[in-house]
Design a protein around this motif. Sequence first.
Motif, PDB file in Angstrom:
ATOM      1  N   GLY A  76     -70.202  99.603  82.650  1.00 48.57           N
ATOM      2  CA  GLY A  76     -70.672  99.994  84.230  1.00 48.57           C
ATOM      3  C   GLY A  76     -69.744 101.390  84.557  1.00 48.57           C
ATOM      4  O   GLY A  76     -69.152 101.666  85.306  1.00 48.57           O
ATOM      5  N   TYR A  77     -68.953 101.431  83.026  1.00 49.30           N
ATOM      6  CA  TYR A  77     -67.293 102.306  83.096  1.00 49.30           C
ATOM      7  C   TYR A  77     -67.482 103.209  82.469  1.00 49.30           C
ATOM      8  O   TYR A  77     -68.791 103.100  81.926  1.00 49.30           O
ATOM      9  N   ASP A  78     -67.063 104.319  82.340  1.00 51.61           N
ATOM     10  CA  ASP A  78     -67.798 106.041  81.591  1.00 51.61           C
ATOM     11  C   ASP A  78     -66.013 105.744  80.773  1.00 51.61           C
ATOM     12  O   ASP A  78     -66.512 106.988  80.595  1.00 51.61           O
ATOM     13  N   SER A  79     -65.585 105.302  80.836  1.00 50.62           N
ATOM     14  CA  SER A  79     -64.145 105.289  80.040  1.00 50.62           C
ATOM     15  C   SER A  79     -64.330 103.946  78.990  1.00 50.62           C
ATOM     16  O   SER A  79     -64.441 102.510  79.906  1.00 50.62           O
ATOM     17  N   LYS A  80     -63.413 103.373  78.059  1.00 49.42           N
ATOM     18  CA  LYS A  80     -63.512 102.635  77.526  1.00 49.42           C
ATOM     19  C   LYS A  80     -62.437 102.340  78.360  1.00 49.42           C
ATOM     20  O   LYS A  80     -61.260 103.013  78.968  1.00 49.42           O
ATOM     21  N   VAL A  81     -62.105 100.422  78.580  1.00 53.58           N
ATOM     22  CA  VAL A  81     -61.325 100.112  79.216  1.00 53.58           C
ATOM     23  C   VAL A  81     -60.887  98.909  77.941  1.00 53.58           C
ATOM     24  O   VAL A  81     -61.340  98.254  76.796  1.00 53.58           O
ATOM     25  N   ILE A  82     -58.834  98.463  78.545  1.00 52.12           N
ATOM     26  CA  ILE A  82     -58.693  97.630  77.838  1.00 52.12           C
ATOM     27  C   ILE A  82     -57.922  96.544  79.155  1.00 52.12           C
ATOM     28  O   ILE A  82     -57.994  97.134  80.228  1.00 52.12           O
TER      29      ILE A  82
ATOM     30  N   ALA B  60     -54.715  86.219  70.928  1.00 48.10           N
ATOM     31  CA  ALA B  60     -55.210  87.323  71.007  1.00 48.10           C
ATOM     32  C   ALA B  60     -54.914  88.590  71.135  1.00 48.10           C
ATOM     33  O   ALA B  60     -53.910  88.616  71.137  1.00 48.10           O
ATOM     34  N   THR B  61     -56.470  89.813  70.239  1.00 48.29           N
ATOM     35  CA  THR B  61     -55.383  91.204  70.522  1.00 48.29           C
ATOM     36  C   THR B  61     -56.006  91.942  71.347  1.00 48.29           C
ATOM     37  O   THR B  61     -57.069  92.037  70.517  1.00 48.29           O
ATOM     38  N   PRO B  62     -55.891  92.006  72.825  1.00 48.88           N
ATOM     39  CA  PRO B  62     -56.809  93.036  73.584  1.00 48.88           C
ATOM     40  C   PRO B  62     -56.925  94.320  72.175  1.00 48.88           C
ATOM     41  O   PRO B  62     -55.960  95.194  72.609  1.00 48.88           O
ATOM     42  N   LEU B  63     -57.839  94.478  72.996  1.00 44.69           N
ATOM     43  CA  LEU B  63     -58.198  96.589  72.617  1.00 44.69           C
ATOM     44  C   LEU B  63     -59.248  97.099  73.389  1.00 44.69           C
ATOM     45  O   LEU B  63     -59.397  96.814  74.076  1.00 44.69           O
ATOM     46  N   PRO B  64     -59.485  98.087  73.775  1.00 43.84           N
ATOM     47  CA  PRO B  64     -60.027  99.391  74.414  1.00 43.84           C
ATOM     48  C   PRO B  64     -61.572  98.995  73.823  1.00 43.84           C
ATOM     49  O   PRO B  64     -61.692  99.345  72.356  1.00 43.84           O
ATOM     50  N   TRP B  65     -62.029  98.996  74.866  1.00 48.43           N
ATOM     51  CA  TRP B  65     -63.629  98.398  74.207  1.00 48.43           C
ATOM     52  C   TRP B  65     -65.025  98.769  75.505  1.00 48.43           C
ATOM     53  O   TRP B  65     -63.863  99.599  76.629  1.00 48.43           O
ATOM     54  N   ASP B  66     -65.881  99.343  75.503  1.00 51.10           N
ATOM     55  CA  ASP B  66     -66.849 100.146  76.241  1.00 51.10           C
ATOM     56  C   ASP B  66     -67.180  99.011  76.690  1.00 51.10           C
ATOM     57  O   ASP B  66     -67.448  97.897  76.320  1.00 51.10           O
TER      58      ASP B  66
ATOM     59  N   GLU C 205     -52.893 105.863  75.799  1.00 50.50           N
ATOM     60  CA  GLU C 205     -53.803 104.931  75.373  1.00 50.50           C
ATOM     61  C   GLU C 205     -52.641 104.361  74.045  1.00 50.50           C
ATOM     62  O   GLU C 205     -53.058 102.593  74.754  1.00 50.50           O
ATOM     63  N   ALA C 206     -51.677 104.574  73.202  1.00 51.71           N
ATOM     64  CA  ALA C 206     -50.943 103.923  72.994  1.00 51.71           C
ATOM     65  C   ALA C 206     -50.023 102.733  73.751  1.00 51.71           C
ATOM     66  O   ALA C 206     -49.937 101.361  73.703  1.00 51.71           O
ATOM     67  N   ALA C 207     -49.624 103.408  75.175  1.00 53.01           N
ATOM     68  CA  ALA C 207     -48.488 102.290  75.502  1.00 53.01           C
ATOM     69  C   ALA C 207     -49.243 101.820  76.228  1.00 53.01           C
ATOM     70  O   ALA C 207     -48.751 100.354  76.632  1.00 53.01           O
ATOM     71  N   MET C 208     -50.693 101.764  76.556  1.00 51.95           N
ATOM     72  CA  MET C 208     -51.655 101.203  77.294  1.00 51.95           C
ATOM     73  C   MET C 208     -52.102  99.613  76.773  1.00 51.95           C
ATOM     74  O   MET C 208     -51.698  99.028  77.405  1.00 51.95           O
ATOM     75  N   VAL C 209     -52.331  99.839  75.292  1.00 50.68           N
ATOM     76  CA  VAL C 209     -52.757  98.874  74.603  1.00 50.68           C
ATOM     77  C   VAL C 209     -50.610  97.994  74.038  1.00 50.68           C
ATOM     78  O   VAL C 209     -51.181  96.947  74.223  1.00 50.68           O
ATOM     79  N   ALA C 210     -50.399  98.322  73.909  1.00 51.64           N
ATOM     80  CA  ALA C 210     -48.462  98.017  74.047  1.00 51.64           C
ATOM     81  C   ALA C 210     -48.452  96.769  74.625  1.00 51.64           C
ATOM     82  O   ALA C 210     -48.375  96.063  74.602  1.00 51.64           O
ATOM     83  N   PHE C 211     -48.539  97.475  76.067  1.00 53.02           N
ATOM     84  CA  PHE C 211     -48.408  97.218  77.371  1.00 53.02           C
ATOM     85  C   PHE C 211     -49.417  96.221  77.770  1.00 53.02           C
ATOM     86  O   PHE C 211     -48.719  94.998  77.862  1.00 53.02           O
ATOM     87  N   CYS C 212     -50.108  96.418  77.480  1.00 51.43           N
ATOM     88  CA  CYS C 212     -51.589  94.777  77.217  1.00 51.43           C
ATOM     89  C   CYS C 212     -51.767  93.835  76.613  1.00 51.43           C
ATOM     90  O   CYS C 212     -51.379  92.346  76.554  1.00 51.43           O
ATOM     91  N   ARG C 213     -50.459  94.386  75.407  1.00 50.09           N
ATOM     92  CA  ARG C 213     -50.749  93.564  73.895  1.00 50.09           C
ATOM     93  C   ARG C 213     -48.929  91.739  74.854  1.00 50.09           C
ATOM     94  O   ARG C 213     -49.015  90.914  74.225  1.00 50.09           O
TER      95      ARG C 213
ATOM     96  N   ALA D 178     -53.118  92.375  83.084  1.00 47.80           N
ATOM     97  CA  ALA D 178     -53.412  93.679  83.110  1.00 47.80           C
ATOM     98  C   ALA D 178     -54.685  94.286  82.871  1.00 47.80           C
ATOM     99  O   ALA D 178     -54.840  94.073  81.607  1.00 47.80           O
ATOM    100  N   ASP D 179     -54.639  95.397  82.983  1.00 43.35           N
ATOM    101  CA  ASP D 179     -56.049  96.309  82.901  1.00 43.35           C
ATOM    102  C   ASP D 179     -56.225  97.739  83.137  1.00 43.35           C
ATOM    103  O   ASP D 179     -54.970  97.443  84.299  1.00 43.35           O
ATOM    104  N   GLY D 180     -57.031  98.097  82.522  1.00 38.28           N
ATOM    105  CA  GLY D 180     -57.056 100.223  82.945  1.00 38.28           C
ATOM    106  C   GLY D 180     -57.870 100.756  82.260  1.00 38.28           C
ATOM    107  O   GLY D 180     -58.382  99.817  81.346  1.00 38.28           O
ATOM    108  N   PRO D 181     -58.978 101.631  82.528  1.00 38.08           N
ATOM    109  CA  PRO D 181     -59.474 102.466  82.045  1.00 38.08           C
ATOM    110  C   PRO D 181     -58.816 103.793  80.847  1.00 38.08           C
ATOM    111  O   PRO D 181     -58.011 103.694  81.664  1.00 38.08           O
ATOM    112  N   ILE D 182     -59.072 104.037  79.824  1.00 40.38           N
ATOM    113  CA  ILE D 182     -58.232 104.573  78.895  1.00 40.38           C
ATOM    114  C   ILE D 182     -58.725 106.060  79.343  1.00 40.38           C
ATOM    115  O   ILE D 182     -59.739 106.675  78.626  1.00 40.38           O
ATOM    116  N   ARG D 183     -57.847 106.758  80.068  1.00 38.88           N
ATOM    117  CA  ARG D 183     -57.990 107.875  80.447  1.00 38.88           C
ATOM    118  C   ARG D 183     -56.740 108.328  81.444  1.00 38.88           C
ATOM    119  O   ARG D 183     -56.508 107.432  81.878  1.00 38.88           O
TER     120      ARG D 183
END
Length: 427
Positions: free
Chosen positions: A365-371, A356-362, A336-344, A387-392
Motif C-alpha cells: 500500500g505504500y509507494d516508497s519504503k517505510v520505517i 529490535a532494530t527498525p529498518l526501512p521496509w517495503d 534516510e540515515a537520519a530517519m533510521v537513527a531517529f527510529c533506532r 515513530a514512523d515515516g515513508p523514506i522519501r
Amino acid sequence: MEQLTELYTTMGVSPAVYQYGEEAIARLRDRFEEIDRIAEYNQAKVLRAMQKHRVSAACFAATTGYGYDDVGRDNLERVYADVFHTEAALVRPQITCGTHALAVALSANLLPGDELLSPADGPYDTLEEVIGIRESPCSLKEYGVSYRQVDLLPDGSFDYENIRKAINEKTKLVTIQRSKGYATRPTFSVKQIGELIAFVKSIKPDLICMVDNCYGEFVETIEPSDVGADMVVGSLIKNPGGGLAPIGGYICGTKACVSRCAFRLSAPGLGQEVGANLGLMPQLYQGFFMAPTVVAGAEKGAVFAANLYEPLGFRCIPGASETRHDIIQAVELGSEAAMVAFCRGIQAAAPVDSFATPLPWDMPGYDSKVIMAAGAFVQGSSIELSADGPIRPPYAVYFQGGLTWYHAKLGILMSLQQLCDAGIVQL
Ligand SMILES: *Cc1c(COP(=O)(O)O)cnc(C)c1O
C-alpha cells in the motif's frame, strides 16, 4: 541514590544530550503547565461522569454470548456520552479500530443516492477505500453513495466559497478530520471545526456533521461534539483508551445517528442490545480514566521533540512554539540515515522489543519504503510511543504517543543521541 544522569548514561544517553534536553525543558515550563491544566480539567470531567453513573465493580463483570443486559457495557456508553456531551454513545470491543468506527458511522447514515462531502481536504488514507476514492469491494461508492471534496486554500484555511457550491440537494453528511494525520496541513482546533460546522449547517440545516476525532481527544477541554458535531468518532487504541484498552472504537453523537450505527454494527433489529464485553470492561473504564493524563504526557513529548529538533535546524510540524490540537509531531530529518537513527533511538527506549532494530521496509500500500519504531504493550497502539515515516523527501518522521511523559522524554533523548552518534547532529 544513583544520579539520574548516571542512570541515563548506562542506558545510552550522554550527559551532553541530557543537558541539551534539560535546557529545552526549562524553556517549556509555561507550556507544560497549560497542558497540565487541560489534563486536570479533563480528568475532573471523566471522574464526574463516572461518579454520576455510579461506576462499580458490577460494571467490570465479563459477559459472553449475546451480551443482553450487559450492565458494564451500557454504563460505559453512558459515561462516554456524558464526557462528550452527547445524547448517545456506542463504545465496544466489536468496533475493531478507528477505520471501522468511521466506516460504521458513514455507512449507517448514508443511503443510496446520498452524497458525502469532505469540505476540508481529503480524508485519512484508510478511508479512501471506505468511501471508494480508491476502488474497493463494499465501498460507499459501490452502494451508490457519491463523494465530493473541497480542498483547503493554500494558506490552510477553509474554502468557504467552494464549500457553499459543493453543497447540493444530495449532500447528506459532512466529514471533518480533526487531526492532520499524515498530511501536511495543520490540525484543526475544535473552535475552527465549530466554525466550519456552523457554516455548512447555515446552508443546509439538516446536514449530519461527523468528526474523525482520532488523536484529538482530551488535547483541549472541549470536543467537536461541544461545537455542533452530530457524531464524533475515534479509536480506543489511541487517546481515549489510555493505553489500557486492547481493542475498540467509539461513536458519540445524537440518538438518531448512534442508533443507526448500532444497527449497522450488529444487525437491523438488534442494534445496541447485543455485543458481549468479553471481560474487557476493566481496561476500557480504567483506560478512559487514565486517558487525560496519558494524553498530556504524549503532548508534552510532542512539544519537547519540536523544541529539541527545531533549534537544530530541522523543520517541525507543528512548530516549536505553535499551539497544538493533536498529539502527532512531524520532524523533517532530511535524509534516510537520519530517519533510521531517529527510529533506532525510539525503539531502544521502548519497554517492549527494545532490542529490535527498525529498518526501512517495503510495505503493502505504500509507494516508497517505510520505517517504523514501536515497542508497545498493545500491538499497533499509537498512544504508546512510536515513530514512523515513508523514506522519501522531506524524510519526515511522525512521532506520537508515550504512556508517560518520562518515557516520551527518554525516547526523544535517545533519538537525538543516535543522530549525534551517527555524526548527523553536533550539539
Ligand atoms: C488512526 C487514524 C484513523 C484510523 O484509525 P485506525 O485505528 O488506524 O483504523 C483515522 N483517522 C485518523 C485521523 C487517524 O489518526
